[in-house]
Design a protein around this motif. Structure first.
Motif, PDB file in Angstrom:
ATOM      1  N   UNK A  44       0.836  -1.200   0.000  1.00  0.00           N
ATOM      2  CA  UNK A  44       0.000   0.000   0.000  1.00  0.00           C
ATOM      3  C   UNK A  44       0.874   1.255   0.000  1.00  0.00           C
TER       4      UNK A  44
ATOM      5  N   UNK B 198     -14.574  10.498  22.740  1.00  0.00           N
ATOM      6  CA  UNK B 198     -13.224  11.025  22.952  1.00  0.00           C
ATOM      7  C   UNK B 198     -12.817  10.948  24.415  1.00  0.00           C
ATOM      8  N   UNK B 199     -13.766  11.299  25.289  1.00  0.00           N
ATOM      9  CA  UNK B 199     -13.426  11.331  26.711  1.00  0.00           C
ATOM     10  C   UNK B 199     -14.557  10.669  27.480  1.00  0.00           C
TER      11      UNK B 199
ATOM     12  N   UNK C 163      -7.139  15.848  14.407  1.00  0.00           N
ATOM     13  CA  UNK C 163      -7.392  14.433  14.121  1.00  0.00           C
ATOM     14  C   UNK C 163      -7.427  14.038  12.640  1.00  0.00           C
ATOM     15  N   UNK C 164      -7.672  14.985  11.730  1.00  0.00           N
ATOM     16  CA  UNK C 164      -7.850  14.575  10.333  1.00  0.00           C
ATOM     17  C   UNK C 164      -6.593  14.811   9.500  1.00  0.00           C
TER      18      UNK C 164
ATOM     19  N   UNK D  75     -15.636  10.609  15.875  1.00  0.00           N
ATOM     20  CA  UNK D  75     -14.604  11.585  15.456  1.00  0.00           C
ATOM     21  C   UNK D  75     -13.688  11.028  14.370  1.00  0.00           C
TER      22      UNK D  75
ATOM     23  N   UNK E 270      -2.484   8.044   8.241  1.00  0.00           N
ATOM     24  CA  UNK E 270      -3.637   7.476   8.945  1.00  0.00           C
ATOM     25  C   UNK E 270      -4.201   6.279   8.177  1.00  0.00           C
TER      26      UNK E 270
ATOM     27  N   UNK F 171     -15.198  19.065  16.757  1.00  0.00           N
ATOM     28  CA  UNK F 171     -15.293  17.631  16.433  1.00  0.00           C
ATOM     29  C   UNK F 171     -13.916  16.987  16.290  1.00  0.00           C
ATOM     30  N   UNK F 172     -13.016  17.709  15.620  1.00  0.00           N
ATOM     31  CA  UNK F 172     -11.747  17.078  15.279  1.00  0.00           C
ATOM     32  C   UNK F 172     -10.614  17.522  16.187  1.00  0.00           C
ATOM     33  N   UNK F 173     -10.989  18.130  17.318  1.00  0.00           N
ATOM     34  CA  UNK F 173      -9.964  18.444  18.310  1.00  0.00           C
ATOM     35  C   UNK F 173      -9.597  17.152  19.039  1.00  0.00           C
ATOM     36  N   UNK F 174      -8.312  16.949  19.315  1.00  0.00           N
ATOM     37  CA  UNK F 174      -7.924  15.669  19.920  1.00  0.00           C
ATOM     38  C   UNK F 174      -8.572  15.429  21.280  1.00  0.00           C
ATOM     39  N   UNK F 175      -8.767  16.467  22.086  1.00  0.00           N
ATOM     40  CA  UNK F 175      -9.363  16.280  23.411  1.00  0.00           C
ATOM     41  C   UNK F 175     -10.731  16.947  23.432  1.00  0.00           C
TER      42      UNK F 175
ATOM     43  N   UNK G 129     -13.113  12.416  10.742  1.00  0.00           N
ATOM     44  CA  UNK G 129     -11.771  12.760  10.278  1.00  0.00           C
ATOM     45  C   UNK G 129     -11.454  12.036   8.979  1.00  0.00           C
ATOM     46  N   UNK G 130     -12.001  10.845   8.824  1.00  0.00           N
ATOM     47  CA  UNK G 130     -11.707  10.056   7.635  1.00  0.00           C
ATOM     48  C   UNK G 130     -12.723  10.291   6.518  1.00  0.00           C
TER      49      UNK G 130
END
Lengths: 391, 179, 416
Positions: free
Chosen positions: A241, B154-155, C211-212, B112, C5, C384-388, B116-117
């Motif tokens: 890949x 997430x948490x 995150x993205x 999330x 990713x 939404x895409x914040x890590x925490x 993100x994907x």
């Protein structure tokens, strides 16, 4: 960092979908382009390597009907393109999904030109007019055994070559299930070509910060793959890949721009039949770069920054970055040579070329080579033959 | 002699098992939202902040299974079905394809990560989407065992034991009987 | 430093033309898209700064301008879209040139939908996937090196009657070309240069640390950060530096490409809310909040923040700084940049929310308004895409520190 030219243009129409379940996104993406019935075409290796099945299966639950033609030979492109174009029109298809590699993808681009413009031959399409912007959707499913031009804006067939950014596929789907599982040699060759594309486009005369994004990413991916293949890095399950990504993004970097010294030499040497173009390019790369550096035409800092990670880069003193880069590229080939029992060559001599044969190699500047790129081919080849550094 | 190219036409089928699995999950989740809006204060607060008769749907593209929930009264909700075309929907959250839904509903990708994907499409006023996502998070924490729910959000919150245990039982019961 | 990713998408289809003499090439660019009679859409600020004159002069008489609409309001409204679409039709134009920031471009995109789809009902095309074909040619000319909106496929139009902000999302909304000419930002006032530069930096940093992220957006982000780190302060001191201005414009577009693929996180989340509630300019919010976002998320993405020290401060500092202190050093560096910008602009560039003022010189963010900002932030999707994750208490804590200009107390950050 590459300097910002006083003027530059950048365009890359490719949308990359890469990773786990990437293929499943295809129906959604095609629908967004108003596609109702795509025509899936695949070459012979694609069917045999079982790359075909996941592509067809991706259309499950999509409520789309698809036309498929598989095991397409590539020996007579003109005739095959004509047949496929007839099918495309008769069956009311409105997009092409191509699963294959190398010349087959060239054919798919050609087919797309034919069905988009109504003209049959490349001459008719390109004579007197630019390739149209409103070209029909073309999706390409890249492979881990690729020549690196698949995703580029180049269409090469026989001695003809056409270049346009509009020839690049609008969609690519790099899914671990559809990149195939070629042997290590084929993957190493693909990665070497991707590395060459990445590095050379990074330093190309029309390079800019935006092409550099693709060039840098392709280079890093290719190096990651080569490290795994040479045994330096731990081998991951997603190696193929990674190789396919490197090749595809290298094609994006290349775009429709000119090819350079390494490619021209690689092609010329490969014509002798003793070594593949990818391997020849891999061998020549460090010498061509070193030649440029001696001519003061290469930013050594930028090269070393491109090839290694931040910590390595920062720890190498300024004055040693150039030599570190050339040494790095050569030792990578040495490791690959050891790992593959000599099947990946370190030098042109390894490939069984004699000095005399080398003298007979005529390097034709690539039809799309940069103007004035005459290059001191003989010197570069002489050093690539026995592996002596230029300095 | 040249081989003639063979053209075939394929209408790729459906994955009935996966569709059934997702249908059941979505159905249960829709009913659990209705139940949670009766049981949990935080969910009620979220519903209070949404406009009257606000309708939202979660499901799979194209024409896959969905659930549709509508705000009823001041702070409660009603599960109103699975057919996305039967009524106008203010906010639609849809997975781009069945496999994307499967990844999330088998807890291999949480919301999330799915966002993100690029696997999830949100259509409608985004401000309300935030409330809906918080509601979905709370419902997942109720429905799933902690080990799995930790992957889904997430948490993982530190709730008092009572809130978790008692409300969880009530939500399960209400979801099953549809009250 | 290659982070791949499990799945990612990347697309930057917009054609970028950049340089010192790009405006002169507009006629050729229009010809390529078969347009002869463009309508120019802009706002009063841009027109007042004389930029439309610079542009029309550069274009010469090779192009007939079909009309100039220079009163786009700061938030792109449906009324403005309708007005421009009508003018476009009346003047028989065949292309749009949007000169300005995000709201000008969004308005032009909205008008383009109406004239291309020949409709009076713009809202019928809102949402995802409703546009199915190419629209009329649209050329974007950004006039601030910050927003990066020329790279996005989204337009947000406000419907004041229904009190709604409707998003339009489609690849067909991408401009046909984005033109970056150093002259368009040459006269930007210092405080705006500072704020928009930090805006672009924030796009890049959040795209890299949230995150993205993907390898391509990362490469965009790193180049953008490198360019901003190298050129922002020198351009502040020497506003006439054409090369520096071009570099910042290119950096902003690179950062735009990064965040339109990798999205953003809590800095944008809280920044959007602060802007909406208190009217603080977007770039200013970004500059103030960026170090707080990095501090708050550090337990999740500190290793990524650490990597940014190389583009931000160069190889020597990177090599000299121990690995476990690099993230801290990045955060400190962002604060130092804000301090330098504060000094160069004689205090016009605020370092904390307390230092922001409205046009009348009153505090723009009174401490009492922080709860309102928290409420607004909860309804902004950037989180939404914040890590925490953030709850009310977390928002409140971050805002209080950002208000006073004190570093976060890391012991108060909840770890899930």
């Amino acid at each position: 960092m590459i300097p910002i030219p006083a003027f530059f243009e950048f365009e890359c129409p490719v949308k990359t979908h890469c990773g786990h379940r990437a293929l499943d996104h295809m129906p959604f993406e095609l629908r967004a382009m108003d596609v109702a019935k795509p025509l899936l075409i695949g070459d012979v290796p694609a069917s045999h390597a079982k790359r075909w099945r996941p592509v067809v299966n991706a259309f499950r639950d999509s409520q789309m009907t698809i036309g498929v033609v598989e095991e397409i030979p590539t020996d007579d492109p003109q005739a095959i393109v004509r047949q496929l174009a007839a099918i495309y029109r008769d069956k009311d298809c409105d997009a092409i999904v191509a699963v294959g590699q190398g010349p087959f993808i060239d054919m798919a681009k050609w087919l797309n030109l034919v069905v988009s413009t109504g003209e049959e031959t490349l001459d008719a399409i390109t004579s007197g007019q630019a390739i149209p912007r409103t070209i029909k959707p073309l999706a390409v499913i890249p492979s881990a055994a690729a020549d690196g031009y698949e995703v580029s804006g180049l269409l090469r067939t026989g001695n003809e070559a056409v270049a346009s950014v509009n020839l690049m596929p609008q969609l690519i789907f790099i899914d671990p299930r559809s990149v195939g599982q070629p042997d290590d040699i084929a993957m190493a060759e693909t990665a070497l070509m991707a590395l060459t594309h990445g590095v050379e486009t990074f330093f190309r005369s029309d390079a800019n910060p935006m092409t550099a994004v693709y060039a840098r990413t392709a280079t890093r991916l290719a190096l990651d793959a080569l490290h795994q293949l040479s045994g330096i890095g731990e081998r991951g399950s997603d190696l193929a890949w990674t190789v396919a990504q490197a090749a595809a993004l290298g094609g994006c970097a290349l775009g429709c721009g000119p090819c350079s010294t390494t490619h021209a030499i690689g092609q010329a040497i490969a014509a002798g039949g003793k070594i593949s173009a990818a391997q020849a390019a891999g061998v020549v790369l460090s010498y061509a770069l070193e030649h440029r550096a001696i001519a003061n035409n290469l930013d050594n800092d930028a090269l070393w920054g491109l090839l290694c990670d931040g910590d390595h880069y920062a720890r190498t003193p300024d004055s040693q970055r150039g030599s570190a880069a050339f040494y790095f590229l050569r030792s990578l080939l040495n490791d690959l040579f050891d790992r593959t029992d000599g099947q990946i060559r370190r030098t042109l001599q390894d490939a069984g070329l004699t000095r005399e044969e080398l003298q007979d190699v005529t390097v034709l500047p690539d039809p799309l080579a940069e103007e004035g790129d005459t290059g001191d081919y003989a010197t570069i080849m002489a050093h690539a033959w026995d592996g002596r550094p230029l300095r | 002699m040249r081989m003639e190219l063979v053209y075939r036409e394929i209408s790729p089928g459906r994955s009935y098992l996966k569709r059934a699995y997702l249908s059941i999950n979505l159905w249960f989740m829709g009913r659990a939202i209705q139940a949670a809006a009766r049981v949990d204060d935080q969910v009620r607060r979220e519903f209070r902040s949404l406009p009257d008769k606000f309708t939202f749907a979660l499901g799979i593209m194209p024409e896959g299974p969905h659930f549709i929930v509508q705000k009823s009264g001041v702070d409660s909700a009603r599960y109103i079905g699975r057919c996305i075309d039967a009524q106008p929907v203010d906010l639609k959250m849809e997975f781009k394809h069945l496999e994307a839904g499967m990844l999330t509903f088998t807890f291999r990708e949480n919301t999330p990560v799915a966002t993100a994907r690029d696997r999830l499409v949100v259509d409608g006023e985004v401000a309300y989407a935030c409330s809906v996502v918080r509601i979905l998070d709370i419902v997942q924490i109720y429905l799933l065992p902690k080990l799995v729910a930790r992957l889904a959000v997430k948490r993982y919150p530190r709730w008092p034991l009572g809130r978790k245990l008692i409300n969880r039982t009530r939500i399960y019961w209400r979801s099953l009987i549809g009250y | 430093m290659l982070h791949v990713p499990g799945y990612y998408e990347y697309c930057c289809r917009v054609k970028v033309v950049a340089g010192h003499d790009v405006l002169e090439r507009i006629p050729a660019i229009l010809e390529r898209v078969h347009a002869t009679r463009p309508m120019i859409v802009t706002d009063r600020g841009v027109a007042g700064a004389g930029l439309i004159d610079v542009m029309t002069e550069a274009m010469g008489d090779q192009v007939t301008i079909g009309g100039i609409e220079d009163d786009v309001p700061p938030d792109s409204s449906i009324e403005a879209v309708r007005r421009i679409a009508e003018a476009y039709r009346n003047n028989r134009c065949d292309a749009l040139i949007a000169v300005g920031g995000g709201s000008v471009l969004d308005t032009a995109k909205g008008a383009n939908i109406m004239v291309s789809e020949e409709t009076d009902d713009l809202m019928a095309f809102s949402g995802v996937g409703t546009l199915k074909r190419r629209l009329k040619p649209l050329i974007a000319i950004p006039t601030t090196a910050g927003t990066g909106s020329e790279t996005t496929l989204v337009a947000v139009i406000k419907d004041h009657e229904r009190h709604q902000k409707m998003p339009f999302i489609s690849y067909f909304l991408l401009p046909d070309a984005a033109l970056l000419d150093s002259r368009m930002t040459l006269t930007l006032p210092p405080a705006i240069t500072a704020a928009t530069g930090m805006d672009a930096l924030t796009h890049a940093v959040e795209a890299y640390t949230c995150l993205a992220k993907n390898p391509l957006s990362d490469a965009n982000a790193v180049s953008a950060i490198e360019l901003i780190a190298k050129h922002l302060l020198p351009v502040m001191k020497q506003p006439e530096d054409r090369d520096g201005r071009l570099a910042l414009a290119v950096a902003a577009t690179l950062a735009g490409m990064a965040f339109s693929n990798a999205m953003v996180g809590m800095v944008h989340n809280i920044g959007h809310a602060t802007g909406a509630v208190c009217g603080v300019p977007h770039g200013t919010c970004m500059a103030i909040l960026l170090p707080y976002g990095l501090e708050y998320n550090q337990h999740r993405n500190g290793h990524l923040t650490a990597e940014l020290l190389l583009p931000l401060e160069g190889a020597d500092t990177y090599a000299r700084t121990p690995r476990n202190q690099r993230a801290q050093r990045v955060i400190a560096r962002v604060r130092e940049m804000n301090q330098s910008l504060h000094d160069i602009t004689q205090g016009q560039h605020p370092r904390c929310l307390r230092e922001t003022y409205d046009r009348d010189g009153n505090a723009a963010v009174p401490f009492e308004r922080l709860p309102d900002i928290v409420a607004a932030a909860k309804n902004d999707p950037a989180v939404f895409l914040n890590p925490e994750d953030l709850d009310d208490e977390d928002y409140r804590m971050v805002l209080e520190h950002a208000w006073a200009g004190t570093p976060l107390d890391c012991t108060r950050i909840k770890r899930g």
